[in-house]
Design a protein around this motif. Sequence first.
Motif, PDB file in Angstrom:
ATOM      1  N   UNK A 234       0.854  -1.173   0.000  1.00 34.01           N
ATOM      2  CA  UNK A 234       0.000   0.000   0.000  1.00 34.01           C
ATOM      3  C   UNK A 234       0.898   1.233   0.000  1.00 34.01           C
ATOM      4  N   UNK A 235       0.781   2.054  -1.053  1.00 34.79           N
ATOM      5  CA  UNK A 235       1.606   3.241  -1.218  1.00 34.79           C
ATOM      6  C   UNK A 235       0.776   4.483  -0.946  1.00 34.79           C
ATOM      7  N   UNK A 236       1.335   5.436  -0.197  1.00 32.91           N
ATOM      8  CA  UNK A 236       0.593   6.618   0.230  1.00 32.91           C
ATOM      9  C   UNK A 236       1.437   7.864   0.009  1.00 32.91           C
ATOM     10  N   UNK A 237       0.864   8.814  -0.691  1.00 35.99           N
ATOM     11  CA  UNK A 237       1.444  10.144  -0.890  1.00 35.99           C
ATOM     12  C   UNK A 237       0.654  11.102  -0.004  1.00 35.99           C
ATOM     13  N   UNK A 238       1.244  11.492   1.128  1.00 37.53           N
ATOM     14  CA  UNK A 238       0.545  12.276   2.154  1.00 37.53           C
ATOM     15  C   UNK A 238       0.999  13.727   2.033  1.00 37.53           C
ATOM     16  N   UNK A 239       0.261  14.507   1.236  1.00 37.94           N
ATOM     17  CA  UNK A 239       0.615  15.892   0.986  1.00 37.94           C
ATOM     18  C   UNK A 239      -0.030  16.842   1.972  1.00 37.94           C
ATOM     19  N   UNK A 240       0.307  18.115   1.841  1.00 38.47           N
ATOM     20  CA  UNK A 240      -0.217  19.125   2.762  1.00 38.47           C
ATOM     21  C   UNK A 240      -1.728  19.273   2.680  1.00 38.47           C
ATOM     22  N   UNK A 241      -2.290  19.053   1.498  1.00 38.02           N
ATOM     23  CA  UNK A 241      -3.729  19.229   1.306  1.00 38.02           C
ATOM     24  C   UNK A 241      -4.443  17.923   1.023  1.00 38.02           C
ATOM     25  N   UNK A 242      -3.798  17.050   0.234  1.00 36.67           N
ATOM     26  CA  UNK A 242      -4.466  15.823  -0.201  1.00 36.67           C
ATOM     27  C   UNK A 242      -3.656  14.590   0.186  1.00 36.67           C
TER      28      UNK A 242
ATOM     29  N   UNK B 203       5.102   8.479   1.715  1.00 38.27           N
ATOM     30  CA  UNK B 203       5.857   9.708   1.475  1.00 38.27           C
ATOM     31  C   UNK B 203       5.053  10.837   2.101  1.00 38.27           C
ATOM     32  N   UNK B 204       5.561  11.401   3.170  1.00 38.84           N
ATOM     33  CA  UNK B 204       4.790  12.373   3.950  1.00 38.84           C
ATOM     34  C   UNK B 204       5.525  13.698   4.065  1.00 38.84           C
ATOM     35  N   UNK B 205       4.762  14.794   3.926  1.00 37.90           N
ATOM     36  CA  UNK B 205       5.293  16.130   4.199  1.00 37.90           C
ATOM     37  C   UNK B 205       4.441  16.844   5.243  1.00 37.90           C
ATOM     38  N   UNK B 206       3.625  16.100   5.981  1.00 37.95           N
ATOM     39  CA  UNK B 206       2.704  16.703   6.940  1.00 37.95           C
ATOM     40  C   UNK B 206       3.301  16.695   8.338  1.00 37.95           C
ATOM     41  N   UNK B 207       2.609  17.332   9.261  1.00 40.87           N
ATOM     42  CA  UNK B 207       3.103  17.435  10.630  1.00 40.87           C
ATOM     43  C   UNK B 207       2.987  16.084  11.350  1.00 40.87           C
TER      44      UNK B 207
END
Length: 246
Positions: free
Chosen positions: A3-11, A55-59
């Motif tokens: 399971x691959x997840x792109x965790x962006x600031x908005x989406x 891949x996360x860029x969130x807090x």
Amino acid sequence: MNLLIDFGNTRLKWAPWIGSRLAEGGVFAHAEATLPAMLEREWAGLPQPERVLVASVVKPELEQALEGVVASLFARPTQFVRSPVNALGIVNAYAEHVRLGVDRFLALAALHAKAARGQILVGCGTALTLDALCADGRHLGGLIAPSPQLMREALGRSTARTGGARGMLTEIADNTADAVHSGSVLAAVALIERFRRGVERSLGSPLAMIGDGGGIDELLPLLPDLQRERDLVLRGLALWAEQART
């Protein structure tokens, strides 16, 4: 299945990686209060993954909320990928390598795997990111600015009379809505073009220009040689998953 997840600031965007294929997944705008409920709905009926790569860029609080859902639904740890010094053919330009957003690193890896050439990656989501990549995989660095959408939102919050009406793109506006909309888009385009000129002058050769992200489409009409790609971060995560397996 991974399971691959792109965790962006908005989406948050996700997809199963099955064998050597990126299967259909989902994407949604997230908020801290609704993230667990959204994920449980999105992943209802999803088979048990072998690994969950993010891949996360969130807090950190949002990352912890995601970890909790993954542990609850799949009894699996969540593997957060961070930008390395080098991997997947990419050499990170940042002296503090983990400070390069992992979404940018993975998107560059996906581009390089598709075509090893000099190129500029334009990412447009919450932020506008520009990254220059040599044919040998050396990342030269880049720039970060607000996306056009974020520029408009900032103006709406910080000024009294710009209004919330959506404007139209024009070179010279005769109303506030068009002025705000056009100013944000044209500012982004000017930055992209200046960045490309500078990198090409430095390298002495023309570069391909690739765009990805939820906000890239409004820039395409003004950048006719900008090639549209999709899901680069997830495709980079898939490469990471394959590398880890070998």
